[in-house]
Enzyme design. Sequence first.
Site, PDB file in Angstrom:
ATOM      1  N   LEU A  32       0.825  -1.213   0.000  1.00  0.00           N
ATOM      2  CA  LEU A  32       0.000   0.000   0.000  1.00  0.00           C
ATOM      3  C   LEU A  32       0.855   1.257   0.000  1.00  0.00           C
ATOM      4  CD1 LEU A  32      -2.431  -1.105   2.857  1.00  0.00           C
ATOM      5  CD2 LEU A  32      -2.647  -1.539   0.412  1.00  0.00           C
ATOM      6  N   PHE A  39       8.316   5.284 -11.090  1.00  0.00           N
ATOM      7  CA  PHE A  39       9.430   5.434 -10.139  1.00  0.00           C
ATOM      8  C   PHE A  39      10.729   5.884 -10.801  1.00  0.00           C
ATOM      9  CE2 PHE A  39       8.150   4.437  -5.836  1.00  0.00           C
ATOM     10  CZ  PHE A  39       6.806   4.186  -6.082  1.00  0.00           C
ATOM     11  N   ALA A  63      12.914  12.069 -10.824  1.00  0.00           N
ATOM     12  CA  ALA A  63      14.039  12.583 -10.041  1.00  0.00           C
ATOM     13  C   ALA A  63      13.540  13.611  -9.034  1.00  0.00           C
ATOM     14  CB  ALA A  63      15.058  13.224 -10.978  1.00  0.00           C
ATOM     15  N   CYS A  95       8.384   3.315   4.892  1.00  0.00           N
ATOM     16  CA  CYS A  95       8.676   2.002   4.298  1.00  0.00           C
ATOM     17  C   CYS A  95      10.048   1.912   3.638  1.00  0.00           C
ATOM     18  CB  CYS A  95       7.604   1.635   3.304  1.00  0.00           C
ATOM     19  SG  CYS A  95       6.112   1.105   4.118  1.00  0.00           S
TER      20      CYS A  95
HETATM   21  C1  UDX Z   1       5.910   2.587  -0.504  1.00  0.00           C
HETATM   22  C2  UDX Z   1       5.610   1.519  -1.572  1.00  0.00           C
HETATM   23  O1  UDX Z   1       5.278   2.164  -2.813  1.00  0.00           O
HETATM   24  C3  UDX Z   1       4.504   0.592  -1.104  1.00  0.00           C
HETATM   25  O2  UDX Z   1       4.295  -0.441  -2.066  1.00  0.00           O
HETATM   26  C4  UDX Z   1       4.909  -0.017   0.243  1.00  0.00           C
HETATM   27  O3  UDX Z   1       3.964  -0.892   0.725  1.00  0.00           O
HETATM   28  C5  UDX Z   1       5.175   1.095   1.239  1.00  0.00           C
HETATM   29  O4  UDX Z   1       6.193   1.961   0.724  1.00  0.00           O
HETATM   30  P1  UDX Z   1       4.863   4.914   0.280  1.00  0.00           P
HETATM   31  O5  UDX Z   1       5.947   4.942   1.304  1.00  0.00           O
HETATM   32  O6  UDX Z   1       3.487   5.266   0.681  1.00  0.00           O
HETATM   33  O7  UDX Z   1       4.773   3.444  -0.377  1.00  0.00           O
HETATM   34  O8  UDX Z   1       5.270   5.946  -0.850  1.00  0.00           O
HETATM   35  P2  UDX Z   1       5.615   5.959  -2.402  1.00  0.00           P
HETATM   36  O9  UDX Z   1       4.532   6.619  -3.137  1.00  0.00           O
HETATM   37  O10 UDX Z   1       6.048   4.648  -2.915  1.00  0.00           O
HETATM   38  O11 UDX Z   1       6.871   6.983  -2.377  1.00  0.00           O
HETATM   39  C6  UDX Z   1       7.992   6.736  -1.527  1.00  0.00           C
HETATM   40  C7  UDX Z   1       9.003   7.854  -1.643  1.00  0.00           C
HETATM   41  O12 UDX Z   1       9.649   7.824  -2.895  1.00  0.00           O
HETATM   42  C8  UDX Z   1       8.425   9.264  -1.504  1.00  0.00           C
HETATM   43  O13 UDX Z   1       9.295  10.035  -0.691  1.00  0.00           O
HETATM   44  C9  UDX Z   1       8.420   9.797  -2.926  1.00  0.00           C
HETATM   45  O14 UDX Z   1       8.539  11.196  -2.979  1.00  0.00           O
HETATM   46  C10 UDX Z   1       9.632   9.098  -3.509  1.00  0.00           C
HETATM   47  N1  UDX Z   1       9.576   8.890  -4.971  1.00  0.00           N
HETATM   48  C11 UDX Z   1       8.666   8.027  -5.512  1.00  0.00           C
HETATM   49  C12 UDX Z   1      10.485   9.558  -5.803  1.00  0.00           C
HETATM   50  O15 UDX Z   1      11.325  10.331  -5.328  1.00  0.00           O
HETATM   51  N2  UDX Z   1      10.452   9.312  -7.160  1.00  0.00           N
HETATM   52  C13 UDX Z   1       9.544   8.447  -7.721  1.00  0.00           C
HETATM   53  O16 UDX Z   1       9.583   8.286  -8.947  1.00  0.00           O
HETATM   54  C14 UDX Z   1       8.628   7.793  -6.867  1.00  0.00           C
END
Ligand code: UDX
Length: 443
Positions: free
Chosen positions: A165, A262, A265, A273
Site C-alpha cells: 500500500l 518510479f 528525479a 517504508c
Molecule cells: C511505498 C511503496 O510504494 C509501497 O508499495 C509499500 O507498501 C510502502 O512503501 P509509500 O511509502 O506510501 O509506499 O510511498 P511511495 O509513493 O512509494 O513513495 C515513496 C518515496 O519515494 C516518496 O518520498 C516519494 O517522494 C519518492 N519517490 C517516488 C520519488 O522520489 N520518485 C519516484 O519516482 C517515486
Amino acid sequence: MKNNKNSKVDICVVGAGYVGLVSGACLAELGHRVVCVDSDPAKIKMLEKGVMPIYEDGLESVVKKNVKAGRLHFANSVKAGMHHGGRRAEAVFIAVGTPPREDGSADLSAIEKVSEDVATNMTDYTVIVEKSTVPVATCDWINKTINRNNSRHLPFDVTSNPEFLREGTAVRDFLKPDRVVLGVSSPQAEALMRRIYKPMKGAELVVTSVKSAELIKHASNSFLSTKISFINAVATICEKTGANVEDVARGMGLDRRIGPAFLKAGIGFGGFCFPKDLEAFYWLSSQVGYDFEMLKTVKNVNERQKMWLVKKLEEELWNLEGKTIALLGLAFKPETDDMRFAPSIDIARELLKRGAKLRGYDPVSQENAKKIIKGIYFAADAYDCAKGADCVCLVTEWHEFAKLDQKKLLSLVKHPIMLDGRNLYDPAKMRSLGWTYMSVGRP
Ligand code: UDX
C-alpha cells in the site's frame, strides 16, 4: 461460538495503524466480518466515534460504511478481537509496527507479543497472517512462539500476505492491487486465504511458500528504492552535462522492460517504508552472509540527494548564516500527513546547523511537523511562508503548490530565487515570470 462455513470470513486485524486500519476496513468492504484491534485505547475510542486517527484518502467513508453495515468493529485486546459478538476469528492478521533498531534490523517484539496472545486465545484451527513488513524467517518465529504457548495443541498455520500500500492511495491499492501475494504452508491455509480474496474480482493471486512471499516484499521495495536512486544519480549527471532527466526518464521508461514508474528525479525518497525496508533487507542479507553492497549504495545516493537543496542554496546564496529560507511542503510526499523519515527533516536540520532562518509550511502535516522540526517558523499558508525569504524551496509537490499565484509569491520574497526539489514547475514559465529557477536534473 458460531461456525463460519460460508464464503465470508471472520477476521481479526491486530494493529490499527496505516496498514492495519486500511486492511481491516477494506477486508470488511470485501464482505468479511472484521474486528480491528489496537492496544491504544484512545485510538479505539476515536474509531468508535467515527474519527480517523490518520489522514488517508477515502478511508473514512470505507470505515463508516462498513461500521454501519455491521461488518467492521473495534476492540482493545487480541482476546476481544478474536472472540467478538459470539463469533470466532478464523484468520488473525498481524499488522503491528516493526520499527527499525539502531543496527537497521527490525524490532519484532510487538509481533512476538501478538503471537503469544493469539496462541492463548485460539479455540480452533486459526490462520495467522503476517501483514507487517518482516525479515524472512519471521514466520518461523511466529510458528515457534505460538507452539510454545499453544497448551491445547490446537491446529494453526502461519501465512505471509505482504502489503504493497502507498500512503495517499492505500484504499485504492488494497481494493485494486497489481497482485496479491499469498505465502502459504498448507492447503487448508491456502483455501482460507483464497476465500478471503475471492470477492476481489480479477486480482492476480501469486501463491508461493511463506519465505518467498516474505522475500517478494523485501525485494519489491528495495527494487523501487533502487529505481529512484538510479534516476537521481542520472539527474546529477544530467546537471553536469546539460541533459534533461525528464527526457532521459521518458526515453528509458518507454522500454517495457524498464517501465516509466518510479523514475521521477527529486530530493530523494522518505517515508516509513523505503528507508526502513532497505535497511532491513541489507541487515538480513548480512545475517545470511551476503554483503548486498548495491543496497548500501542506494541508501548513500539517497542521503546525498536529500542534501541537493542545501548544496544549491550554498551555490546561490553563499553563506547561509542569517539567510531566510522558505520550505514549501514538509510531508515525505504529497497527499499524506506522514512526516516519518521525510527528507524535510534532514534538510531543515542541515540548514539550521548553517545558521539559516527557516519558514515552513505544509497543507496537512504541519501539526506532525511541529513535533519533529524545532526552531522554525510555521507559516499560515504558502504566501506567508515565502514572505521576506531569500530563497523559496519546494520540498514536497503538493497539488495546491502547482496552482500558486506565482506573481503574488514573487511580490512577497526578498530575492526571486526558487529551488524546485520535485520538478513541479515548468522551468521556461518560471523564468519568464522573473524567477531565478533551478530544479533537479533539468537545464
Ligand atoms: C511505498 C511503496 O510504494 C509501497 O508499495 C509499500 O507498501 C510502502 O512503501 P509509500 O511509502 O506510501 O509506499 O510511498 P511511495 O509513493 O512509494 O513513495 C515513496 C518515496 O519515494 C516518496 O518520498 C516519494 O517522494 C519518492 N519517490 C517516488 C520519488 O522520489 N520518485 C519516484 O519516482 C517515486
